[in-house]
Scaffold this motif. Structure first.
Motif, PDB file in Angstrom:
ATOM      1  N   THR A  62      -1.115  -3.737  -1.654  1.00 29.68           N
ATOM      2  CA  THR A  62      -2.476  -5.326  -1.348  1.00 29.68           C
ATOM      3  C   THR A  62      -1.505  -6.107  -1.237  1.00 29.68           C
ATOM      4  OG1 THR A  62      -3.892  -3.811  -1.658  1.00 29.68           O
ATOM      5  CG2 THR A  62      -4.248  -6.436  -0.497  1.00 29.68           C
ATOM      6  N   LEU A  63      -0.143  -6.969  -0.085  1.00 25.25           N
ATOM      7  CA  LEU A  63      -0.022  -8.192  -0.019  1.00 25.25           C
ATOM      8  C   LEU A  63      -1.007  -9.194   0.657  1.00 25.25           C
ATOM      9  CD1 LEU A  63       1.799 -10.275  -0.557  1.00 25.25           C
ATOM     10  CD2 LEU A  63       3.842  -9.226   1.167  1.00 25.25           C
ATOM     11  N   ILE A  64      -1.365 -10.336   0.025  1.00 26.66           N
ATOM     12  CA  ILE A  64      -2.397 -11.281   0.731  1.00 26.66           C
ATOM     13  C   ILE A  64      -1.551 -12.648   0.663  1.00 26.66           C
ATOM     14  CG2 ILE A  64      -4.630 -12.514   0.726  1.00 26.66           C
ATOM     15  CD1 ILE A  64      -5.646 -10.396  -0.761  1.00 26.66           C
ATOM     16  N   THR A  65      -1.505 -12.821   2.508  1.00 24.94           N
ATOM     17  CA  THR A  65      -0.346 -14.024   2.582  1.00 24.94           C
ATOM     18  C   THR A  65      -1.542 -14.876   2.789  1.00 24.94           C
ATOM     19  OG1 THR A  65       0.632 -13.184   4.836  1.00 24.94           O
ATOM     20  CG2 THR A  65       1.423 -12.661   2.652  1.00 24.94           C
TER      21      THR A  65
ATOM     22  N   HIS B  16      -9.565 -23.473  -1.371  1.00 23.50           N
ATOM     23  CA  HIS B  16     -11.016 -23.077  -0.927  1.00 23.50           C
ATOM     24  C   HIS B  16     -11.931 -21.904  -1.763  1.00 23.50           C
ATOM     25  CE1 HIS B  16     -14.262 -23.556   2.272  1.00 23.50           C
ATOM     26  NE2 HIS B  16     -13.623 -25.031   2.195  1.00 23.50           N
ATOM     27  N   PRO B  17     -13.251 -22.463  -1.911  1.00 25.12           N
ATOM     28  CA  PRO B  17     -13.712 -20.780  -2.385  1.00 25.12           C
ATOM     29  C   PRO B  17     -13.825 -20.361  -1.099  1.00 25.12           C
ATOM     30  CG  PRO B  17     -15.473 -23.177  -2.032  1.00 25.12           C
ATOM     31  CD  PRO B  17     -13.999 -23.572  -1.717  1.00 25.12           C
ATOM     32  N   ALA B  18     -14.811 -20.461  -0.187  1.00 27.88           N
ATOM     33  CA  ALA B  18     -14.748 -19.309   1.171  1.00 27.88           C
ATOM     34  C   ALA B  18     -13.521 -18.859   1.203  1.00 27.88           C
ATOM     35  CB  ALA B  18     -15.352 -20.097   2.383  1.00 27.88           C
ATOM     36  N   VAL B  19     -12.384 -18.955   0.898  1.00 30.77           N
ATOM     37  CA  VAL B  19     -11.253 -18.291   1.072  1.00 30.77           C
ATOM     38  C   VAL B  19     -10.847 -17.477   0.161  1.00 30.77           C
ATOM     39  CG1 VAL B  19      -8.912 -17.911   1.611  1.00 30.77           C
ATOM     40  CG2 VAL B  19     -10.518 -20.515   2.540  1.00 30.77           C
ATOM     41  N   ALA B  20     -11.404 -17.469  -1.142  1.00 30.89           N
ATOM     42  CA  ALA B  20     -11.614 -17.158  -2.284  1.00 30.89           C
ATOM     43  C   ALA B  20     -11.962 -15.521  -2.631  1.00 30.89           C
ATOM     44  CB  ALA B  20     -11.459 -18.449  -3.409  1.00 30.89           C
ATOM     45  N   ASN B  21     -13.243 -16.663  -1.869  1.00 34.57           N
ATOM     46  CA  ASN B  21     -14.570 -14.919  -1.694  1.00 34.57           C
ATOM     47  C   ASN B  21     -13.875 -13.770  -0.723  1.00 34.57           C
ATOM     48  OD1 ASN B  21     -16.349 -13.614  -2.104  1.00 34.57           O
ATOM     49  ND2 ASN B  21     -16.903 -14.220   0.361  1.00 34.57           N
ATOM     50  N   GLY B  22     -12.884 -14.401   0.712  1.00 30.36           N
ATOM     51  CA  GLY B  22     -12.232 -13.544   1.389  1.00 30.36           C
ATOM     52  C   GLY B  22     -10.905 -12.411   1.088  1.00 30.36           C
TER      53      GLY B  22
ATOM     54  N   ASP C 281      -9.627   1.244   5.047  1.00 32.65           N
ATOM     55  CA  ASP C 281     -10.601   0.886   4.858  1.00 32.65           C
ATOM     56  C   ASP C 281     -10.188  -0.474   5.933  1.00 32.65           C
ATOM     57  OD1 ASP C 281     -12.241   1.843   2.864  1.00 32.65           O
ATOM     58  OD2 ASP C 281     -11.046   1.013   0.831  1.00 32.65           O
ATOM     59  N   ALA C 282      -8.859  -0.649   6.384  1.00 33.52           N
ATOM     60  CA  ALA C 282      -8.197  -2.126   6.607  1.00 33.52           C
ATOM     61  C   ALA C 282      -9.275  -2.821   7.581  1.00 33.52           C
ATOM     62  CB  ALA C 282      -7.487  -1.787   7.152  1.00 33.52           C
ATOM     63  N   ARG C 283     -10.315  -2.252   8.385  1.00 34.50           N
ATOM     64  CA  ARG C 283     -11.348  -2.537   9.792  1.00 34.50           C
ATOM     65  C   ARG C 283     -12.469  -3.111   8.281  1.00 34.50           C
ATOM     66  NH1 ARG C 283     -11.754   3.159   8.752  1.00 34.50           N
ATOM     67  NH2 ARG C 283     -13.835   4.046   7.608  1.00 34.50           N
ATOM     68  N   GLU C 284     -12.679  -2.928   7.368  1.00 34.73           N
ATOM     69  CA  GLU C 284     -13.805  -3.730   6.402  1.00 34.73           C
ATOM     70  C   GLU C 284     -13.680  -4.756   6.292  1.00 34.73           C
ATOM     71  OE1 GLU C 284     -15.262  -0.575   3.171  1.00 34.73           O
ATOM     72  OE2 GLU C 284     -15.418   0.859   4.768  1.00 34.73           O
ATOM     73  N   ALA C 285     -12.151  -5.192   6.139  1.00 34.25           N
ATOM     74  CA  ALA C 285     -11.632  -6.397   5.902  1.00 34.25           C
ATOM     75  C   ALA C 285     -12.514  -7.811   6.609  1.00 34.25           C
ATOM     76  CB  ALA C 285      -9.790  -6.912   6.113  1.00 34.25           C
ATOM     77  N   PRO C 286     -12.792  -8.735   6.079  1.00 33.96           N
ATOM     78  CA  PRO C 286     -13.211  -9.952   6.492  1.00 33.96           C
ATOM     79  C   PRO C 286     -12.107 -10.430   8.195  1.00 33.96           C
ATOM     80  CG  PRO C 286     -12.264 -10.930   4.876  1.00 33.96           C
ATOM     81  CD  PRO C 286     -11.849  -9.095   4.759  1.00 33.96           C
ATOM     82  N   SER C 287     -12.168 -10.405   9.238  1.00 32.26           N
ATOM     83  CA  SER C 287     -12.050 -11.469  10.392  1.00 32.26           C
ATOM     84  C   SER C 287     -11.364 -12.670  11.111  1.00 32.26           C
ATOM     85  CB  SER C 287     -12.325 -10.033  12.432  1.00 32.26           C
ATOM     86  OG  SER C 287     -13.484 -10.144  12.341  1.00 32.26           O
ATOM     87  N   GLY C 288     -12.621 -13.304  10.329  1.00 28.67           N
ATOM     88  CA  GLY C 288     -12.409 -14.593  10.274  1.00 28.67           C
ATOM     89  C   GLY C 288     -13.592 -15.214   9.805  1.00 28.67           C
ATOM     90  N   LEU C 289     -13.252 -16.420   9.187  1.00 25.03           N
ATOM     91  CA  LEU C 289     -13.413 -17.296   7.911  1.00 25.03           C
ATOM     92  C   LEU C 289     -13.734 -18.782   8.969  1.00 25.03           C
ATOM     93  CD1 LEU C 289     -11.813 -16.772   4.728  1.00 25.03           C
ATOM     94  CD2 LEU C 289     -14.547 -15.762   5.388  1.00 25.03           C
ATOM     95  N   THR C 290     -15.216 -19.919   8.569  1.00 30.48           N
ATOM     96  CA  THR C 290     -15.859 -20.931   9.235  1.00 30.48           C
ATOM     97  C   THR C 290     -15.709 -21.171   7.878  1.00 30.48           C
ATOM     98  OG1 THR C 290     -15.873 -20.002  11.406  1.00 30.48           O
ATOM     99  CG2 THR C 290     -16.844 -21.884  10.299  1.00 30.48           C
TER     100      THR C 290
ATOM    101  N   PHE D 178      -4.039 -14.465   5.799  1.00 28.78           N
ATOM    102  CA  PHE D 178      -5.318 -15.571   5.899  1.00 28.78           C
ATOM    103  C   PHE D 178      -4.119 -16.669   6.768  1.00 28.78           C
ATOM    104  CE2 PHE D 178      -7.552 -13.166   2.570  1.00 28.78           C
ATOM    105  CZ  PHE D 178      -8.712 -12.728   3.534  1.00 28.78           C
ATOM    106  N   TRP D 179      -4.808 -16.700   7.751  1.00 25.67           N
ATOM    107  CA  TRP D 179      -3.930 -17.991   8.543  1.00 25.67           C
ATOM    108  C   TRP D 179      -5.441 -19.189   9.140  1.00 25.67           C
ATOM    109  CZ3 TRP D 179      -4.414 -19.100  14.087  1.00 25.67           C
ATOM    110  CH2 TRP D 179      -5.143 -17.876  14.882  1.00 25.67           C
ATOM    111  N   SER D 180      -5.124 -20.346   9.143  1.00 22.81           N
ATOM    112  CA  SER D 180      -5.543 -20.919   9.554  1.00 22.81           C
ATOM    113  C   SER D 180      -5.598 -21.762  11.165  1.00 22.81           C
ATOM    114  CB  SER D 180      -5.399 -22.375   8.486  1.00 22.81           C
ATOM    115  OG  SER D 180      -6.479 -23.501   9.182  1.00 22.81           O
ATOM    116  N   ASP D 181      -7.128 -22.273  11.769  1.00 25.44           N
ATOM    117  CA  ASP D 181      -6.324 -23.030  12.677  1.00 25.44           C
ATOM    118  C   ASP D 181      -6.396 -24.485  12.786  1.00 25.44           C
ATOM    119  OD1 ASP D 181      -9.074 -23.590  11.830  1.00 25.44           O
ATOM    120  OD2 ASP D 181      -9.943 -23.196  14.427  1.00 25.44           O
ATOM    121  N   LEU D 182      -5.606 -24.975  12.152  1.00 28.98           N
ATOM    122  CA  LEU D 182      -5.741 -26.865  11.506  1.00 28.98           C
ATOM    123  C   LEU D 182      -4.540 -26.665  10.465  1.00 28.98           C
ATOM    124  CD1 LEU D 182      -9.058 -28.611  11.326  1.00 28.98           C
ATOM    125  CD2 LEU D 182      -7.810 -27.711  13.344  1.00 28.98           C
ATOM    126  N   ASP D 183      -4.017 -25.341  10.553  1.00 32.30           N
ATOM    127  CA  ASP D 183      -2.094 -25.449  10.222  1.00 32.30           C
ATOM    128  C   ASP D 183      -1.416 -26.542  10.444  1.00 32.30           C
ATOM    129  OD1 ASP D 183      -0.170 -25.072   8.022  1.00 32.30           O
ATOM    130  OD2 ASP D 183      -1.525 -22.939   7.869  1.00 32.30           O
TER     131      ASP D 183
END
Length: 267
Positions: free
Chosen positions: A148-151, A237-243, A256-265, A198-203
């Motif tokens: 798995t590669l997480i960016t 951020h701890p919320a991102v770490a959890n994701g 299993d990809a469908r089980e991954a989180p689709s968004g974090l607030t 993981f991409w941010s709407d305020l990046d």
């Protein structure tokens, strides 16, 4: 608009606080990490095998003009709550070529696999680190080693931010239409690595924002939108770490990809 402005102000303040803290920690991460077993002894053939369900080790790869100190909090979260072996890799701040850095990463991955006794590992890459790791996976056969590669805030399609930075050759390689970005658009049939971006709407480093999403027909991809934080906060951020922990817990790419989180607030 007022809501967006408030969120942007809060995000900017958090970015500045993280930057100040990171500047204090930066000297502690300049030296390459000392690995626990630099000269591994191969186990005898009849030695018991690692449990099949043991979680793969994780390699952390930092961004442009940075070092492993950026992962202090994420590393602690993965080790304490994820039960994983975690290591960090520094590439040289003088790195000027993504393919060369990817080839060097490949050698480190081989060493890590040998030391850990595992045939495959996971990688978490922040910004440029994610792009180096993706090049290794797609163009240098790294999908045989990377499960798995997480960016985190990686310019997969190239970013147009800070045009004056084009004086640096590796920045030019991170521009839309560069040879590296175009190579990553080429077919990658049978790629075995699972991608989670993981991409941010305020990046404010990703221009446009969606450049931090992976868009490729041959890749197994989950893009996770993070709301409320900027570029520097993604590996902190701890919320991102959890994701990230949730994404690393996936055992079967694709299924299993469908089980991954689709968004974090996290605002």
């Amino acid at each position: 608009m007022a809501g967006v402005s408030v969120a942007l102000l809060k995000s900017t303040a958090l970015e500045l606080a993280i930057l100040a803290g990171h500047l204090l920690l930066y000297p502690s991460g300049i030296a390459q990490e000392r690995w626990a077993n630099p000269n591994p002894v191969r186990p005898p053939a009849d030695a018991p095998r690692l449990p099949a369900d043991e979680k793969p080790p994780v390699l952390l790869l930092h961004g442009f003009i940075d070092n492993r100190s950026v992962f202090v909090l994420l590393r602690r979260a993965l080790a304490q709550h994820g039960g994983r072996r975690v290591e960090s890799l520094n590439y040289s701040p003088l790195t000027c070529d993504i393919p060369t850095a990817a080839a060097l990463l490949g050698r480190h991955v081989e060493e890590f696999c040998e030391r850990s006794g595992r045939p495959r590992i996971d990688i978490v890459g922040h910004s440029l680190g994610g792009l180096i790791a993706r090049y290794y996976v797609q163009r240098l056969g790294g999908d045989t080693r990377i499960r798995t590669l997480i960016t985190l805030g990686t310019p997969h399609a190239g970013t147009r931010v800070a045009p004056l930075a084009n004086a640096h050759p590796i920045v030019r390689q991170m521009r839309p239409g560069s040879a590296v970005i175009e190579e990553l658009k080429e077919p990658a049939p049978g790629c075995r690595t699972q991608f989670v971006s993981f991409w941010s709407d305020l990046d404010q480093i990703m221009v446009p924002l969606e450049t931090a999403c992976v868009d490729h027909p041959d890749l197994i991809v989950q893009n996770v939108r993070v709301t409320g934080i900027g570029h520097l906060a993604l590996p902190v951020h701890p919320a991102v770490a959890n994701g990230i922990r949730q994404a690393l817990d996936l055992t079967e790419p694709g299924a299993d990809a469908r089980e991954a989180p689709s968004g974090l607030t996290v605002a």
